[in-house]
Motif scaffolding. Sequence first.
Motif, PDB file in Angstrom:
ATOM      1  N   ARG A 131     -31.342 -77.746  55.433  1.00 29.19           N
ATOM      2  CA  ARG A 131     -30.906 -79.287  56.348  1.00 29.19           C
ATOM      3  C   ARG A 131     -30.012 -78.985  57.730  1.00 29.19           C
ATOM      4  O   ARG A 131     -28.932 -79.822  58.589  1.00 29.19           O
ATOM      5  N   ILE A 132     -30.295 -77.919  58.222  1.00 26.64           N
ATOM      6  CA  ILE A 132     -29.316 -77.252  59.253  1.00 26.64           C
ATOM      7  C   ILE A 132     -29.131 -78.788  59.838  1.00 26.64           C
ATOM      8  O   ILE A 132     -28.130 -79.021  60.834  1.00 26.64           O
ATOM      9  N   ALA A 191     -27.417 -81.343  59.767  1.00 27.41           N
ATOM     10  CA  ALA A 191     -25.980 -81.067  60.534  1.00 27.41           C
ATOM     11  C   ALA A 191     -25.459 -81.048  61.511  1.00 27.41           C
ATOM     12  O   ALA A 191     -24.565 -81.403  62.223  1.00 27.41           O
ATOM     13  N   TRP A 195     -20.304 -79.624  56.354  1.00 22.03           N
ATOM     14  CA  TRP A 195     -20.742 -79.225  55.810  1.00 22.03           C
ATOM     15  C   TRP A 195     -21.960 -80.224  54.095  1.00 22.03           C
ATOM     16  O   TRP A 195     -22.321 -78.951  53.962  1.00 22.03           O
ATOM     17  N   MET A 222     -24.956 -80.096  54.968  1.00 22.36           N
ATOM     18  CA  MET A 222     -25.820 -79.202  55.350  1.00 22.36           C
ATOM     19  C   MET A 222     -25.902 -78.485  53.639  1.00 22.36           C
ATOM     20  O   MET A 222     -27.037 -77.905  53.557  1.00 22.36           O
ATOM     21  N   ILE A 244     -28.419 -69.979  57.809  1.00 19.96           N
ATOM     22  CA  ILE A 244     -27.495 -70.964  57.025  1.00 19.96           C
ATOM     23  C   ILE A 244     -26.177 -69.941  57.523  1.00 19.96           C
ATOM     24  O   ILE A 244     -25.194 -70.912  58.399  1.00 19.96           O
ATOM     25  N   GLU A 303     -23.460 -72.090  60.652  1.00 20.68           N
ATOM     26  CA  GLU A 303     -22.017 -71.521  60.245  1.00 20.68           C
ATOM     27  C   GLU A 303     -21.433 -71.577  61.103  1.00 20.68           C
ATOM     28  O   GLU A 303     -20.294 -71.653  61.897  1.00 20.68           O
TER      29      GLU A 303
END
Length: 173
Positions: A2-3, A6, A36, A39, A56, A60
């Motif tokens: 789900r990057i 986000a 988050w 994400m 991931i 971040e």
Amino acid sequence: MRIGMAKKKMIELNNVWKDHYIPIELKLKLLKCLIWPFMMYGCEAWSQKKDDDKRIEAAEMWFYRRILRVKWTDKRTNESVLKELKTERTLLNLINARKLKYVRHALPNHRTSLMKILCEGRLDGRRRKGRPPISLVTNLTTACGLSLHQIVQKSQDRAGWQQKVRSPIARAN
């Protein structure tokens, strides 16, 4: 993963990240509260490869760089960005902790045997050629450093399991 979702939400909040009057500490809290969850939605069921872990961690760092308004052409190391924000990488540890919490929640539930089938059961038939796929069980055993049998036994002890789940987060903060 789900990057993408986000990152889209992060871009939608561009006015917040660019505002000079909002302190960085508050921006970090907003990141953890607003971005988050997008994400990590459904991360309890992800079977992650090492490549996914790298994505991931890269996402971040993209979030952190966006908060500091660091351009991609600037020669800044990840360590310098983390040092300026006075934080460490915690997203991957949080995802692993959520997986372990879900094991504690799902294994003792006798009404649904889905987790037992997933963790302990075997499917009939023959396996395809090639390397076996990464499974949720593999992710769980590498996240906590225990075998599947030990995970099942230790998850029965509520207080001990909560201590085990919190340990990756405690190392990260």
